[in-house]
Enzyme design. Structure first.
Site, mmCIF file in Angstrom:
data_model
loop_
_atom_site.group_PDB
_atom_site.id
_atom_site.type_symbol
_atom_site.label_atom_id
_atom_site.label_comp_id
_atom_site.label_asym_id
_atom_site.label_seq_id
_atom_site.Cartn_x
_atom_site.Cartn_y
_atom_site.Cartn_z
ATOM 1 C CD GLU A 47 30.972 35.098 41.488
ATOM 2 O OE1 GLU A 47 31.222 35.721 40.434
ATOM 3 O OE2 GLU A 47 31.686 35.155 42.499
ATOM 4 C CG ASN A 110 30.494 34.041 45.893
ATOM 5 O OD1 ASN A 110 29.683 33.330 45.314
ATOM 6 N ND2 ASN A 110 31.143 35.021 45.297
ATOM 7 C CE LYS A 127 35.042 34.144 44.079
ATOM 8 N NZ LYS A 127 34.298 35.267 43.443
ATOM 9 C CD GLU A 146 33.877 38.234 44.945
ATOM 10 O OE1 GLU A 146 33.741 37.114 45.460
ATOM 11 O OE2 GLU A 146 34.174 38.401 43.753
ATOM 12 C CB CYS A 172 34.080 34.170 39.838
ATOM 13 S SG CYS A 172 34.527 35.579 38.795
ATOM 14 C CG ASN A 197 28.715 37.993 38.633
ATOM 15 O OD1 ASN A 197 27.817 38.761 38.321
ATOM 16 N ND2 ASN A 197 28.482 36.788 39.110
HETATM 17 N N1 CDT Z 1 33.542 37.529 40.936
HETATM 18 C C1 CDT Z 1 34.870 37.433 40.797
HETATM 19 O O1 CDT Z 1 35.505 36.615 41.436
HETATM 20 N N2 CDT Z 1 35.454 38.294 39.943
HETATM 21 C C2 CDT Z 1 36.876 38.373 39.787
HETATM 22 C C3 CDT Z 1 37.272 39.776 39.514
HETATM 23 C C4 CDT Z 1 38.662 40.015 39.867
HETATM 24 S S1 CDT Z 1 39.076 41.688 39.788
HETATM 25 C C5 CDT Z 1 38.976 42.209 41.419
HETATM 26 C C6 CDT Z 1 37.415 37.470 38.681
HETATM 27 O O2 CDT Z 1 38.428 36.824 38.927
HETATM 28 O O3 CDT Z 1 36.898 37.470 37.578
#
Ligand code: CDT
Length: 312
Positions: A47, A110, A127, A146, A172, A197
């Site tokens: 991502e 995204n 996303k 985000e 993600c 990420n």
């Molecule tokens: N990039 C991304 O979607 N990261 C989320 C972090 C969640 S914590 C606010 C994930 O689900 O890994």
């Protein structure tokens, strides 16, 4: 006819805020070269592969925010990656922050794409499940903005007939939601490509036990694979970006739910697996034969209701 795809999962190590697209693209090209030398036919990158994970920074200046986005794909920065993939005859998938002009209105998404071995974009996903928050939150140990920088994607969970199989994408946080896989499962998906990420710490629970974040990552991708009889290729941007740690643990997951390839580092690293799409069939035709076993008359709440409604 064999439907085995040799897949390369190209985990990226950290990208610092000060590092530009060229640094990312050079590293991606190097991983692509390794994958080609290893006869991979498809390489999956993370991502937001082209920049640092910028939603951790609170920005209000529109020009600064837009500097992390791409308004064309390919563009000057990414063309060398497209060209090299075409030269090698390798398909790729990667994520980036997209500015899209739709009906005269600019949107921020995204996004991730699938590019075929001739360099054409054949699939695009935006996303759906945006995690985090929409405004600076002083209560958190660090920010995850985000919801400030991206709109909810408008593509839904499509699948594409690609490389003799049926492929889908998610990004993600989408991987934590069973609906993500099931909507693709209902379209016969055989391989889900996903980049992530994931901060290594929980900004709202800093005493979380070590390993729990990795466990939740594995739990989500392994369950999604097994419960839908699909391969899942889950690839991280990992390591420490400007003092903020991201999980690694990139993995290629078999339709049985078992991990068949796993990254060992928090840096640029290629993992490889021969993914036989026909191995999805057993699961799709037995325990998860949707046609025979699903009971949609009891699933209405899933689409009728978003949040929890408890009984009186
Ligand atoms: N990039 C991304 O979607 N990261 C989320 C972090 C969640 S914590 C606010 C994930 O689900 O890994």
């Amino acid at each position: 006819m064999s439907r085995i795809i040799r897949v390369g999962g190209a985990q990226l190590g950290p990208l610092q805020k000060s590092e530009d697209r060229k640094i990312a693209i050079d590293r991606m090209i190097s991983l692509l070269g390794q994958a080609h030398a290893d006869d991979c036919q498809l390489v999956v990158f993370p991502e937001l592969a082209l920049t640092t994970f910028f939603p951790r920074w609170n920005m209000d200046d529109a020009r600064e925010i837009d500097s992390y986005f791409e308004s064309e794909m390919p563009n000057e920065a990414t063309k060398p990656l497209f060209d090299r993939a075409k030269e090698h005859g390798v398909a790729i998938s990667f994520g980036y922050a997209e500015i899209a002009e739709e009906n005269g209105v600019r949107h921020h998404y995204n996004t991730s794409i699938i590019v075929d071995k001739t360099g054409h974009i054949v699939g695009k996903y935006r996303k759906t499940h945006l995690p985090g928050h929409g405004e600076f939150d002083p209560e958190r140990a660090f920010q995850h903005l985000e919801k400030k920088y991206f709109e909810v994607g408008n593509t839904g969970f499509r699948v594409w007939r690609f490389m003799d199989g049926i492929m889908g994408m998610c990004i993600c946080n989408d991987r934590r939601w069973p609906e993500t896989y099931r909507v693709m499962g209902l379209q016969g998906v055989e391989m889900v490509l996903l980049g992530f990420n994931t901060p290594a710490a929980n900004s709202q629970r800093t005493d979380e036990p070590p390993g729990l974040r990795n466990f939740h990552n594995d739990l989500s991708v392994q369950a999604g694979a097994y419960q839908n009889g699909t391969w899942v290729v889950a690839i991280a941007k990992a390591g420490t970006e400007d003092g903020h740690e991201l999980l690694g643990g990139s993995a290629i997951v078999h339709p049985s739910g078992q991990i068949v390839a796993r990254a060992k580092t928090l840096d640029d690293e290629l993992i490889v697996a021969d993914c036989d799409l026909d191995e999805c069939n057993f699961y799709k035709e037995t325990i998860f034969d949707f046609d025979r076993h699903r009971r949609i008359e009891h699933y209405g709440l899933i689409t009728e209701q978003t949040g929890v409604v408890r009984p009186d």
